[in-house]
Design a protein around this motif. Structure first.
Motif, PDB file in Angstrom:
ATOM      1  N   TYR A 285     -39.207 -49.047 142.892  1.00 51.95           N
ATOM      2  CA  TYR A 285     -39.711 -48.531 141.621  1.00 51.95           C
ATOM      3  C   TYR A 285     -40.682 -49.557 141.035  1.00 51.95           C
ATOM      4  CZ  TYR A 285     -35.788 -45.274 141.878  1.00 51.95           C
ATOM      5  OH  TYR A 285     -34.908 -44.298 142.269  1.00 51.95           O
ATOM      6  N   ASN A 286     -41.594 -49.099 140.172  1.00 53.46           N
ATOM      7  CA  ASN A 286     -42.539 -50.036 139.585  1.00 53.46           C
ATOM      8  C   ASN A 286     -42.281 -50.307 138.111  1.00 53.46           C
ATOM      9  OD1 ASN A 286     -43.405 -47.659 138.479  1.00 53.46           O
ATOM     10  ND2 ASN A 286     -45.480 -47.751 139.289  1.00 53.46           N
ATOM     11  N   LYS A 287     -41.197 -49.775 137.563  1.00 53.42           N
ATOM     12  CA  LYS A 287     -40.798 -50.025 136.181  1.00 53.42           C
ATOM     13  C   LYS A 287     -39.286 -50.181 136.118  1.00 53.42           C
ATOM     14  CE  LYS A 287     -44.614 -49.840 133.885  1.00 53.42           C
ATOM     15  NZ  LYS A 287     -45.093 -51.096 133.376  1.00 53.42           N
ATOM     16  N   VAL A 288     -38.819 -50.960 135.133  1.00 49.18           N
ATOM     17  CA  VAL A 288     -37.386 -51.136 134.942  1.00 49.18           C
ATOM     18  C   VAL A 288     -36.845 -50.059 134.007  1.00 49.18           C
ATOM     19  CG1 VAL A 288     -35.595 -52.688 134.073  1.00 49.18           C
ATOM     20  CG2 VAL A 288     -37.455 -53.594 135.466  1.00 49.18           C
ATOM     21  N   PHE A 289     -37.535 -49.774 132.897  1.00 48.12           N
ATOM     22  CA  PHE A 289     -37.094 -48.694 132.012  1.00 48.12           C
ATOM     23  C   PHE A 289     -37.490 -47.372 132.650  1.00 48.12           C
ATOM     24  CE2 PHE A 289     -37.899 -45.763 128.387  1.00 48.12           C
ATOM     25  CZ  PHE A 289     -36.581 -45.630 127.990  1.00 48.12           C
ATOM     26  N   ALA A 290     -36.521 -46.478 132.845  1.00 42.81           N
ATOM     27  CA  ALA A 290     -36.765 -45.247 133.586  1.00 42.81           C
ATOM     28  C   ALA A 290     -36.671 -43.987 132.728  1.00 42.81           C
ATOM     29  CB  ALA A 290     -35.781 -45.152 134.753  1.00 42.81           C
ATOM     30  N   GLY A 291     -36.522 -44.111 131.444  1.00 47.10           N
ATOM     31  CA  GLY A 291     -36.559 -42.916 130.619  1.00 47.10           C
ATOM     32  C   GLY A 291     -35.292 -42.668 129.838  1.00 47.10           C
ATOM     33  N   PRO A 292     -35.219 -41.567 129.182  1.00 49.07           N
ATOM     34  CA  PRO A 292     -35.997 -40.344 129.330  1.00 49.07           C
ATOM     35  C   PRO A 292     -37.371 -40.456 128.668  1.00 49.07           C
ATOM     36  CG  PRO A 292     -34.395 -40.048 127.595  1.00 49.07           C
ATOM     37  CD  PRO A 292     -34.147 -41.416 128.190  1.00 49.07           C
ATOM     38  N   VAL A 293     -38.249 -39.556 129.039  1.00 50.10           N
ATOM     39  CA  VAL A 293     -39.608 -39.593 128.517  1.00 50.10           C
ATOM     40  C   VAL A 293     -39.675 -39.233 127.042  1.00 50.10           C
ATOM     41  CG1 VAL A 293     -40.696 -39.167 130.729  1.00 50.10           C
ATOM     42  CG2 VAL A 293     -40.069 -37.239 129.310  1.00 50.10           C
ATOM     43  N   SER A 294     -38.623 -38.651 126.513  1.00 50.15           N
ATOM     44  CA  SER A 294     -38.610 -38.319 125.092  1.00 50.15           C
ATOM     45  C   SER A 294     -38.484 -39.564 124.219  1.00 50.15           C
ATOM     46  CB  SER A 294     -37.473 -37.344 124.778  1.00 50.15           C
ATOM     47  OG  SER A 294     -36.231 -37.936 125.088  1.00 50.15           O
ATOM     48  N   GLU A 295     -38.079 -40.680 124.815  1.00 47.31           N
ATOM     49  CA  GLU A 295     -38.024 -41.950 124.102  1.00 47.31           C
ATOM     50  C   GLU A 295     -39.097 -42.844 124.709  1.00 47.31           C
ATOM     51  OE1 GLU A 295     -34.180 -43.710 123.641  1.00 47.31           O
ATOM     52  OE2 GLU A 295     -33.229 -41.755 123.738  1.00 47.31           O
ATOM     53  N   VAL A 296     -40.040 -43.259 123.880  1.00 49.62           N
ATOM     54  CA  VAL A 296     -41.183 -44.004 124.386  1.00 49.62           C
ATOM     55  C   VAL A 296     -40.747 -45.305 125.051  1.00 49.62           C
ATOM     56  CG1 VAL A 296     -43.374 -45.036 123.777  1.00 49.62           C
ATOM     57  CG2 VAL A 296     -42.626 -42.965 122.627  1.00 49.62           C
ATOM     58  N   LEU A 297     -39.996 -46.099 124.375  1.00 53.36           N
ATOM     59  CA  LEU A 297     -39.491 -47.359 124.924  1.00 53.36           C
ATOM     60  C   LEU A 297     -38.116 -47.645 124.348  1.00 53.36           C
ATOM     61  CD1 LEU A 297     -42.636 -49.673 124.733  1.00 53.36           C
ATOM     62  CD2 LEU A 297     -41.621 -48.728 126.777  1.00 53.36           C
ATOM     63  N   PRO A 298     -37.307 -48.417 125.039  1.00 52.16           N
ATOM     64  CA  PRO A 298     -36.001 -48.791 124.470  1.00 52.16           C
ATOM     65  C   PRO A 298     -36.183 -49.868 123.399  1.00 52.16           C
ATOM     66  CG  PRO A 298     -36.338 -49.916 126.537  1.00 52.16           C
ATOM     67  CD  PRO A 298     -37.508 -48.986 126.363  1.00 52.16           C
ATOM     68  N   GLN A 299     -35.142 -50.068 122.616  1.00 47.58           N
ATOM     69  CA  GLN A 299     -35.137 -51.184 121.675  1.00 47.58           C
ATOM     70  C   GLN A 299     -35.064 -52.473 122.468  1.00 47.58           C
ATOM     71  OE1 GLN A 299     -35.397 -50.938 118.223  1.00 47.58           O
ATOM     72  NE2 GLN A 299     -35.937 -48.858 118.837  1.00 47.58           N
TER      73      GLN A 299
END
Length: 149
Positions: free
Chosen positions: A4-18
């Motif tokens: 994978y090329n990212k650690v945060f995987a979603g959901p897409v409804s949340e832009v980024l985690p805290q």
């Protein structure tokens, strides 16, 4: 090469985690577990029992998921919420089944939890890491669990 090329995987409804930002005392790989150590982040140890953060990839410096944050960098630790998915780092030789209970090893990487250990993550995919290098596996946070017999 990471799966994978990212650690945060979603959901897409949340832009980024805290997230929390802190200095790190040593080099840290994205996708590994972090704990607070005073005013810094440190790599989580084996079967970590305190609050866990996931080391984010350093996208601001255009680094990939296999590029470590350097010692004394300001690192980004993502807070885990129930509805979010993360790609967490497992060491080579670890065979993960979907639904497997994961804890941390001494290097902050995720391994299979054994009886009585704290379950930190639940695997959301099956993956047999026979690649010869650490890999990222999709998982979500587990809340207040101990591994069953």
């Amino acid at each position: 090469m990471a799966r994978y090329n990212k650690v945060f995987a979603g959901p897409v409804s949340e832009v980024l985690p805290q997230v929390q930002e802190r200095l790190c005392a040593a080099a840290i790989l994205p996708g590994t577990a972090l704990v607070e150590s005073g005013t810094s982040f440190a790599q989580a140890g084996a079967n970590a029992l305190t609050k866990i953060y996931i080391a984010q990839d350093n996208y601001l410096a255009m680094k990939g998921v296999d590029d470590a944050w350097l010692a004394n960098d300001r690192i980004v630790g993502m807070e885990m919420l129930d509805e979010q998915f993360f790609n967490v780092r497992i060491p080579t030789g670890v065979n993960v089944a979907r639904g497997a209970q994961l804890t941390t090893n001494a290097a902050g990487k995720f391994i299979l939890a054994t009886t009585g250990q704290r379950v930190i993550m639940i695997a959301e995919e099956a993956y047999n890491n026979a690649s010869g290098s650490d890999q990222l596996v999709r998982a979500r946070v587990a809340r207040n669990q101990l591994a069953a017999a």
